[in-house]
Design a protein around this motif. Structure first.
Motif, mmCIF file in Angstrom:
data_model
loop_
_atom_site.group_PDB
_atom_site.id
_atom_site.type_symbol
_atom_site.label_atom_id
_atom_site.label_comp_id
_atom_site.label_asym_id
_atom_site.label_seq_id
_atom_site.Cartn_x
_atom_site.Cartn_y
_atom_site.Cartn_z
ATOM 1 N N ASP A 1 0.850 -1.204 0.000
ATOM 2 C CA ASP A 1 0.000 0.000 0.000
ATOM 3 C C ASP A 1 0.881 1.248 0.000
ATOM 4 N N PRO A 2 0.679 2.155 -0.968
ATOM 5 C CA PRO A 2 1.509 3.367 -1.043
ATOM 6 C C PRO A 2 1.448 4.210 0.233
ATOM 7 N N ARG A 3 0.314 4.206 0.916
ATOM 8 C CA ARG A 3 0.207 4.960 2.181
ATOM 9 C C ARG A 3 1.141 4.352 3.223
ATOM 10 N N ARG A 4 1.183 3.023 3.262
ATOM 11 C CA ARG A 4 2.077 2.334 4.206
ATOM 12 C C ARG A 4 3.527 2.576 3.810
ATOM 13 N N GLN A 5 3.813 2.465 2.517
ATOM 14 C CA GLN A 5 5.174 2.679 2.025
ATOM 15 C C GLN A 5 5.668 4.089 2.340
ATOM 16 N N SER A 6 4.765 5.060 2.297
ATOM 17 C CA SER A 6 5.171 6.447 2.556
ATOM 18 C C SER A 6 5.601 6.665 4.007
ATOM 19 N N LEU A 7 5.266 5.710 4.884
ATOM 20 C CA LEU A 7 5.629 5.811 6.303
ATOM 21 C C LEU A 7 6.901 5.030 6.637
ATOM 22 N N ALA A 8 7.600 4.544 5.610
ATOM 23 C CA ALA A 8 8.772 3.685 5.831
ATOM 24 C C ALA A 8 9.835 4.349 6.706
ATOM 25 N N SER A 9 10.071 5.639 6.511
ATOM 26 C CA SER A 9 11.110 6.298 7.312
ATOM 27 C C SER A 9 10.677 6.420 8.773
ATOM 28 N N GLU A 10 9.385 6.624 9.003
ATOM 29 C CA GLU A 10 8.867 6.668 10.381
ATOM 30 C C GLU A 10 8.995 5.293 11.024
ATOM 31 N N ARG A 11 8.675 4.253 10.249
ATOM 32 C CA ARG A 11 8.800 2.888 10.749
ATOM 33 C C ARG A 11 10.244 2.617 11.160
ATOM 34 N N GLU A 12 11.170 3.019 10.315
ATOM 35 C CA GLU A 12 12.602 2.832 10.581
ATOM 36 C C GLU A 12 13.021 3.576 11.851
ATOM 37 N N ARG A 13 12.423 4.726 12.077
ATOM 38 C CA ARG A 13 12.769 5.561 13.234
ATOM 39 C C ARG A 13 12.299 4.942 14.554
ATOM 40 N N VAL A 14 11.148 4.275 14.551
ATOM 41 C CA VAL A 14 10.538 3.841 15.812
ATOM 42 C C VAL A 14 10.616 2.342 16.094
ATOM 43 N N ILE A 15 10.812 1.523 15.055
ATOM 44 C CA ILE A 15 10.798 0.071 15.245
ATOM 45 C C ILE A 15 12.197 -0.494 15.039
ATOM 46 N N SER A 16 12.682 -1.214 16.057
ATOM 47 C CA SER A 16 14.034 -1.772 15.944
ATOM 48 C C SER A 16 14.016 -3.173 15.353
ATOM 49 N N LYS A 17 12.919 -3.921 15.582
ATOM 50 C CA LYS A 17 12.887 -5.315 15.146
ATOM 51 C C LYS A 17 11.439 -5.754 15.001
ATOM 52 N N THR A 18 11.195 -6.585 13.997
ATOM 53 C CA THR A 18 9.866 -7.162 13.766
ATOM 54 C C THR A 18 10.028 -8.645 13.499
ATOM 55 N N GLU A 19 9.175 -9.448 14.104
ATOM 56 C CA GLU A 19 9.111 -10.873 13.776
ATOM 57 C C GLU A 19 7.678 -11.175 13.381
ATOM 58 N N VAL A 20 7.522 -11.895 12.285
ATOM 59 C CA VAL A 20 6.192 -12.283 11.815
ATOM 60 C C VAL A 20 6.142 -13.810 11.762
ATOM 61 N N ILE A 21 5.154 -14.379 12.442
ATOM 62 C CA ILE A 21 5.021 -15.825 12.523
ATOM 63 C C ILE A 21 3.653 -16.204 11.957
ATOM 64 N N ASN A 22 3.649 -17.098 10.986
ATOM 65 C CA ASN A 22 2.396 -17.641 10.462
ATOM 66 C C ASN A 22 1.816 -18.544 11.521
ATOM 67 N N VAL A 23 0.595 -18.318 11.955
ATOM 68 C CA VAL A 23 0.011 -19.128 13.022
ATOM 69 C C VAL A 23 -1.384 -19.610 12.630
ATOM 70 N N GLN A 24 -1.881 -20.532 13.410
ATOM 71 C CA GLN A 24 -3.242 -21.035 13.252
ATOM 72 C C GLN A 24 -3.935 -20.813 14.584
ATOM 73 N N VAL A 25 -5.117 -20.212 14.539
ATOM 74 C CA VAL A 25 -5.857 -19.950 15.770
ATOM 75 C C VAL A 25 -6.514 -21.254 16.225
ATOM 76 N N MET A 26 -6.232 -21.627 17.444
ATOM 77 C CA MET A 26 -6.816 -22.848 18.025
ATOM 78 C C MET A 26 -7.977 -22.415 18.912
ATOM 79 N N THR A 27 -9.124 -23.048 18.737
ATOM 80 C CA THR A 27 -10.275 -22.649 19.553
ATOM 81 C C THR A 27 -10.484 -23.590 20.712
#
Length: 97
Positions: free
Chosen positions: A71-97
Motif C-alpha cells: 500500500d503506497p500509504r504504508r510505504q510512505s511511512l517507511a522512514s517513520e517505521r525505521e525511526r521507531v521500530i528496531s525489530k519485527t518478527e512475523v510468525i504464520n500461526v493457526q488460531v486454536m479454539t
C-alpha cells in the motif's frame, strides 16, 4: 484462497515506544482496505528484551497481505517505521479454539 493469520512481534527503538504505537495505529487502520483485520493487539512493558507490541492479524489471502504490504500509504511511512521500530518478527500461526 486460504486466509492467513499472522502473529506480529514489534520491538521499539529506545525512547520511541509512543512512536511505535502511533505508527501501528496508522498502518493497522489500512488493513480493512486489504481484506485484513486485527484480531488482537496487546502490549508488554517492552522490558528485558520483550516485544512492546504483539498483534494477531488475519488476511483473506496471501494476495491481500501483499496488497497491504505494498500500500503506497504504508510505504510512505517507511522512514517513520525505521525511526521507531528496531525489530519485527512475523510468525504464520493457526488460531486454536
Amino acid at each position: 484462497a486460504m486466509s492467513l493469520t499472522l502473529c506480529v512481534l514489534l520491538w521499539a527503538r529506545p525512547g520511541a515506544e509512543d512512536g511505535l504505537i502511533a505508527y501501528e495505529d496508522q498502518v493497522l487502520a489500512m488493513a480493512p482496505d486489504h481484506r485484513g483485520r486485527v484480531l488482537q493487539r496487546v502490549r508488554s512493558s517492552g522490558a528485558d528484551g520483550q516485544p512492546l507490541e504483539i498483534q494477531l492479524l488475519e488476511f483473506a489471502s496471501a494476495q491481500a497481505l501483499d496488497g497491504f504490504m505494498a500500500d503506497p500509504r504504508r510505504q510512505s511511512l517507511a522512514s517513520e517505521r525505521e525511526r521507531v521500530i528496531s525489530k519485527t518478527e512475523v510468525i504464520n500461526v493457526q488460531v486454536m479454539t
